[in-house]
Design a protein around this motif. Structure first.
Motif, PDB file in Angstrom:
ATOM      1  N   UNK A  43      62.952 -38.510  -2.912  1.00 22.20           N
ATOM      2  CA  UNK A  43      62.839 -38.821  -4.336  1.00 22.20           C
ATOM      3  C   UNK A  43      63.272 -37.629  -5.202  1.00 22.20           C
ATOM      4  N   UNK A  44      63.527 -37.929  -6.464  1.00 28.04           N
ATOM      5  CA  UNK A  44      63.925 -36.916  -7.445  1.00 28.04           C
ATOM      6  C   UNK A  44      62.814 -36.808  -8.486  1.00 28.04           C
ATOM      7  N   UNK A  60      68.967 -38.394 -13.479  1.00 30.13           N
ATOM      8  CA  UNK A  60      69.585 -39.697 -13.191  1.00 30.13           C
ATOM      9  C   UNK A  60      70.899 -39.521 -12.433  1.00 30.13           C
ATOM     10  N   UNK A  61      71.634 -38.485 -12.758  1.00 31.00           N
ATOM     11  CA  UNK A  61      72.893 -38.222 -12.045  1.00 31.00           C
ATOM     12  C   UNK A  61      72.607 -37.915 -10.578  1.00 31.00           C
ATOM     13  N   UNK A  62      71.601 -37.116 -10.300  1.00 29.51           N
ATOM     14  CA  UNK A  62      71.267 -36.779  -8.913  1.00 29.51           C
ATOM     15  C   UNK A  62      70.805 -38.024  -8.153  1.00 29.51           C
ATOM     16  N   UNK A  63      70.019 -38.870  -8.809  1.00 30.24           N
ATOM     17  CA  UNK A  63      69.595 -40.127  -8.170  1.00 30.24           C
ATOM     18  C   UNK A  63      70.820 -40.975  -7.822  1.00 30.24           C
ATOM     19  N   UNK A 117      67.148 -43.165   1.126  1.00 30.07           N
ATOM     20  CA  UNK A 117      66.573 -43.928   0.027  1.00 30.07           C
ATOM     21  C   UNK A 117      66.018 -42.940  -0.984  1.00 30.07           C
ATOM     22  N   UNK A 118      66.053 -43.321  -2.236  1.00 30.10           N
ATOM     23  CA  UNK A 118      65.575 -42.420  -3.278  1.00 30.10           C
ATOM     24  C   UNK A 118      64.977 -43.210  -4.432  1.00 30.10           C
ATOM     25  N   UNK A 119      64.317 -42.478  -5.317  1.00 33.81           N
ATOM     26  CA  UNK A 119      63.894 -43.047  -6.587  1.00 33.81           C
ATOM     27  C   UNK A 119      63.572 -41.891  -7.526  1.00 33.81           C
ATOM     28  N   UNK A 175      62.709 -33.585  -1.135  1.00 31.07           N
ATOM     29  CA  UNK A 175      62.424 -33.759  -2.556  1.00 31.07           C
ATOM     30  C   UNK A 175      63.457 -32.985  -3.362  1.00 31.07           C
ATOM     31  N   UNK A 176      63.890 -33.572  -4.474  1.00 29.12           N
ATOM     32  CA  UNK A 176      64.687 -32.823  -5.440  1.00 29.12           C
ATOM     33  C   UNK A 176      63.798 -32.598  -6.660  1.00 29.12           C
TER      34      UNK A 176
END
Lengths: 75, 189
Positions: free
Chosen positions: B10-11, B27-30, B40-42, B75-76
């Protein structure tokens, strides 16, 4: 307290978890009934926290072993 | 869970400030993470989280956030630099968990209105990451003069960021996979 070498069973899937990390955590919290006097500081609580991860589902759990000394008794 | 199951990375958007430009960066990184196979991310926005201030640390653990960190392999952290430091509310959120982070990968994205791209905030966050048991990768992304990087609608103006983010995510994914293996299979001592 269970011996630090005993395995933890995953509460999520029942698999035996893998003990992959340990960390010392310091706390200023007092034990029940413990008070600081004019000539006595509250002894810091030193906790060794073990971290376990389930190889099946990835669940993480931790377990603490506490000591009220300054940490000299911990490995 | 199979070892080939998707990584969850996730970010974390680390500011609640109104008009925050870091939201565009997050949002760009996501968006770039969503393009990665096997990931998978959010977006986790701390502005959408309850942030009680009557206590701190794991006493204010939020069950939703904890579950996401529990599930995460990496994690970001998108951290704007405010007065040479990180947001206090970001720290408040980070401090609410511990076991959920141990031996997981983290990459930090610095954001600043000035020319240094959050270099200071990244350096300030590293000891915090270390103490939380997170393993920081050696790639960063720096959004300097962030107000010029995106249009008012949040569209990226500088395509050069895409390959930079790509390198960052490649390393983060590698570290996330490696630590997932370590957590599950390599016993301490």
């Amino acid at each position: 307290m269970p011996p630090a070498s005993s395995k933890i069973v995953c509460p999520h899937c029942g698999e035996q978890m893998n003990h992959h990390a340990e960390k010392i955590v310091y706390s200023t919290g007092r034990l029940p009934g413990e008070v600081a006097g004019p000539d006595r500081d509250v002894v810091p609580r030193v906790t060794l926290e073990e971290f376990h991860s389930c190889p099946n589902c990835g669940q993480t759990e931790s377990r603490r072993v506490e000591s009220t000394d300054s940490g000299s008794g911990l490995p | 869970m199979d070892k080939d199951d998707p990584l969850f990375i996730p970010v974390l958007l680390g500011t609640v400030r109104m008009g925050r430009m870091s939201a565009n960066a997050a949002r760009l990184v996501v968006q770039e993470l969503e393009k990665q196979a096997g990931v998978q991310t959010e977006l986790i926005d701390i502005a959408q989280m309850p942030l009680p201030t009557h206590d701190a640390g794991e006493a204010v653990k939020n069950s939703t956030y904890s579950a996401k960190m529990q599930r995460a392999d990496g994690l970001v952290v998108v951290a704007p630099e405010y007065n040479h430091g990180y947001s206090g509310l970001l720290k408040h959120v980070l401090d609410s968990c511990l076991k959920e982070y141990i031996h997981k990968a983290v990459g930090i994205v610095g954001v600043s209105a000035g020319p240094f791209g959050g270099t200071r905030v990244i350096q300030n966050l590293l000891p915090v990451m270390r103490e939380l048991g997170l393993v920081a990768i050696f790639w960063d992304v720096n959004f300097s003069n962030v107000q010029n990087v995106f249009t008012p609608e949040g569209v990226l103006r500088e395509p050069a960021f895409i390959p930079r983010i790509g390198k960052f995510l490649k390393e983060l994914i590698w570290m996330s996979k490696t630590l997932r293996h370590g957590r599950r299979e390599i016993t301490l001592g």
